[in-house]
Design an enzyme around this catalytic site. Structure first.
Site: not given
Ligand code: PGA
Length: 254
Positions: A9-11, A93, A95, A165, A171, A211, A232-233
């Site tokens: 997920n590149w957000k 998600h 967020e 998640e 993050g 993470s 994500g990251g």
């Molecule tokens: P993260 O994000 O790997 O940066 O913790 C995971 C996600 O939001 O899907």
């Protein structure tokens, strides 16, 4: 048997050239040998460019609107995604739930719309830190599952992926321990078994997200009910994302 799925997920990161380059670098690093399904989720405006790069990676969107068309300024429909050859979409998600107030009822409408359009929804659930500390993890996560997946047929459930998640792990670098994650994954699978059937539950993939890095992926993925990762990251650099994909090579056959 559940084939692992590693989703990046590149957000709201990267520009157009970087998105295409990253997809190409990941595909080149895979070199055709796949122990897992791999999907990347670029920002919506770069979906077309990443798909046109024809890397062989599945390309997904980070959200979709549940309506077919109409006066929904700024939104994107399932049909528009299909038009671009997008195959999968992340829904609910944390967020979007926590920063934009998206509810499980909305996530459910989006899930059904995505399934009707032939897209694979990845439906995200997860508790806040204070909910975990109050001992409410199962209650919160299963309620999100109940509402977000309400009304799905068993057949639709088989086409859906669940992502657990924990919000406190996203993050933050504070990954859930394999045991903490496995406990919730097992609860979700048990809920799927009761709500659909044991056979359905046995086939649905449940991803862990929060993470995930190359150095903690193998242990998480070795858990009986963890069938992949939503990253994500660490999905923003080919090397770290490839490291997570490679961690599936040594995994059990469920
Ligand atoms: P993260 O994000 O790997 O940066 O913790 C995971 C996600 O939001 O899907």
């Amino acid at each position: 048997m559940r084939r692992p799925l590693i989703a990046g997920n590149w957000k709201m990161n990267l520009n157009r050239a970087q998105s295409v380059a990253l997809a190409r670098e990941i595909a080149a690093g895979l070199n055709g040998s796949l122990s897992a399904d791999v999907a990347v989720f670029p920002p919506a405006v770069y979906l077309d460019a990443v798909i046109a790069a024809d890397t062989g990676l599945a390309v997904g969107a980070q959200d979709v609107n549940e309506n077919a068309d109409g006066a929904f300024t700024g939104e994107i429909s399932c049909q528009m995604l299909c038009d671009l050859n997008v195959t999968t979409v992340i829904l609910g998600h944390s967020e979007r739930r926590n920063l934009l107030g998206e509810t499980s009822e909305q996530v459910q409408r989006k899930t059904l719309a995505a399934l009707r359009a032939g897209l694979t929804p990845i439906v995200c659930v997860g508790e806040l830190l204070e909910q975990r500390q109050a001992g409410q993890t199962d209650q919160v996560v299963l309620e999100q599952c109940r509402t977000s997946l309400a009304g799905l047929s068993a057949e639709q459930m088989l086409q859906t992926v669940v992502a657990y998640e924990p919000v406190w792990a996203i993050g933050t670098g504070q990954v859930a321990t394999p045991a903490q994650a496995e406990e919730v994954h097992a609860s979700i699978r048990q809920w799927l078994s009761k709500s659909f059937s044991p056979a359905t539950a046995a086939q649905v993939r449940i991803l862990y997200g929060g993470s995930v890095k190359a150095d903690n992926a193998a242990e998480l993925l070795s858990q009986a009910n963890i069938d992949g990762a939503l990253v994500g990251g660490a999905s923003l650099k080919a090397e770290s994302f490839l490291g997570i994909i490679r961690a599936t090579e040594t995994q059990k056959v469920a």
